[in-house]
Design a protein around this motif. Sequence first.
Motif, short mmCIF file in Angstrom:
data_model
loop_
_atom_site.label_atom_id
_atom_site.label_comp_id
_atom_site.label_asym_id
_atom_site.label_seq_id
_atom_site.Cartn_x
_atom_site.Cartn_y
_atom_site.Cartn_z
N CYS A 104 -82.21 -8.32 38.72
CA CYS A 104 -82.30 -9.30 40.16
C CYS A 104 -81.70 -8.35 41.19
O CYS A 104 -80.62 -7.44 40.92
N LYS A 105 -82.79 -8.83 42.38
CA LYS A 105 -81.87 -8.18 43.61
C LYS A 105 -81.17 -9.30 44.45
O LYS A 105 -82.00 -10.14 44.10
N ILE A 106 -80.39 -8.72 44.49
CA ILE A 106 -80.11 -10.06 45.52
C ILE A 106 -80.48 -9.68 46.97
O ILE A 106 -80.13 -8.42 47.36
N ASP A 107 -80.26 -10.57 47.47
CA ASP A 107 -81.08 -10.85 48.80
C ASP A 107 -80.16 -10.29 49.78
O ASP A 107 -78.75 -11.14 49.66
N PRO A 108 -80.29 -9.46 51.07
CA PRO A 108 -79.23 -9.19 51.21
C PRO A 108 -78.84 -10.40 52.60
O PRO A 108 -77.30 -10.45 52.93
N LYS A 109 -79.62 -11.08 53.22
CA LYS A 109 -78.90 -11.81 54.05
C LYS A 109 -79.28 -13.70 53.06
O LYS A 109 -78.75 -14.04 54.14
N LEU A 110 -79.81 -13.97 52.68
CA LEU A 110 -80.55 -15.55 52.45
C LEU A 110 -78.89 -15.86 52.02
O LEU A 110 -77.94 -15.85 51.22
N PRO A 111 -78.21 -17.32 52.79
CA PRO A 111 -77.50 -17.90 52.02
C PRO A 111 -77.78 -18.59 50.78
O PRO A 111 -78.55 -19.25 50.44
N TYR A 112 -76.66 -18.08 49.95
CA TYR A 112 -77.07 -18.90 48.61
C TYR A 112 -76.54 -20.41 48.13
O TYR A 112 -76.64 -21.29 47.26
N ILE A 113 -75.03 -20.17 48.99
CA ILE A 113 -74.93 -21.76 48.43
C ILE A 113 -73.94 -22.45 50.33
O ILE A 113 -74.54 -21.44 51.39
N ASP A 114 -74.11 -23.64 50.40
CA ASP A 114 -74.10 -24.43 51.60
C ASP A 114 -72.69 -24.20 52.18
O ASP A 114 -71.72 -23.72 51.42
#
Length: 153
Positions: free
Chosen positions: A143-153
Motif C-alpha cells: 500500500c502506498k501512503i498518500d503524502p498529503k491526504l488527511p486520513y483522519i478528521d
Amino acid sequence: LKFVCYSNDGVDEHMVWLIGLKNIFARQLPNMPKESHKSVMVIRRNHVVGGITYRPYVSQKFGEIAFCAITADEQVKGYGTRLMNHLKQHARDVDGLTHFLTYADNNAVGYFIKQGFTKEIHLEKDRWQGYIKDYDGGILMECKIDPKLPYID
Ligand code: ACO
C-alpha cells in the motif's frame, strides 16, 4: 472510541491494552510469531477492541504490518477501516513512511484491497528485500501512503 499507538513504555494502562491486543491476536491469528513492535489500537470504554502491530523500517521508509485483527463480535462495523486510516496517518506523520507491506492471510485479502493494498509490488526490491521475513501461506501486498491526504478528521 479512540485510537492510540503505544510501544512497551511501562505505563500500566498501556501495558493492559497491549496484553489485551496480544490476546486478540492469539485468538484471531493462531500462527502468529511471538514478537511485536509498534501497535495502533482501537480503544472503546477503556477496553481494547483490536489493533494493528507493525514494524517501521524508518531508513527504508516502509512499514511491515505483522498482525491486524478486530475482536470477533466487533468485526464488520467499520473499525478495521478506521484503524487502518489511523495507522497510515501515524506512519506517515510520525515515522515518515511512504509504503506498507504485509503478508495477508487469504481470507483477509478483500479487507486489504478495500484499504488500498495491491498484490502488485511497486516498491523497489532493494528497499525491502532482506528486511521483511518470508512468511509461508501469506500473500505479499503493498500500500502506498498518500503524502498529503488527511486520513483522519
Ligand atoms: N474479506 C473481504 N472483505 C472484508 C473482510 C474480509 N475478510 N473483512 C472485512 N471486509 C470488508 C467489509 O465488508 C468492509 O467492506 P465495505 O467497506 O464495502 O462495507 C470493509 O472490508 C471494511 O470492513 P471493516 O468493518 O472496517 O473491517 P473489520 O472491522 O471487520 O476488520 C479485519 C477487518 C481486521 C480483517 C477483521 O475482520 C478481523 O479481525 N478478521 C480476523 C483476523 C484477520 O483475518 N486478520 C488479518 C490477517 S492478515 C494480517 O494480520 C497481516
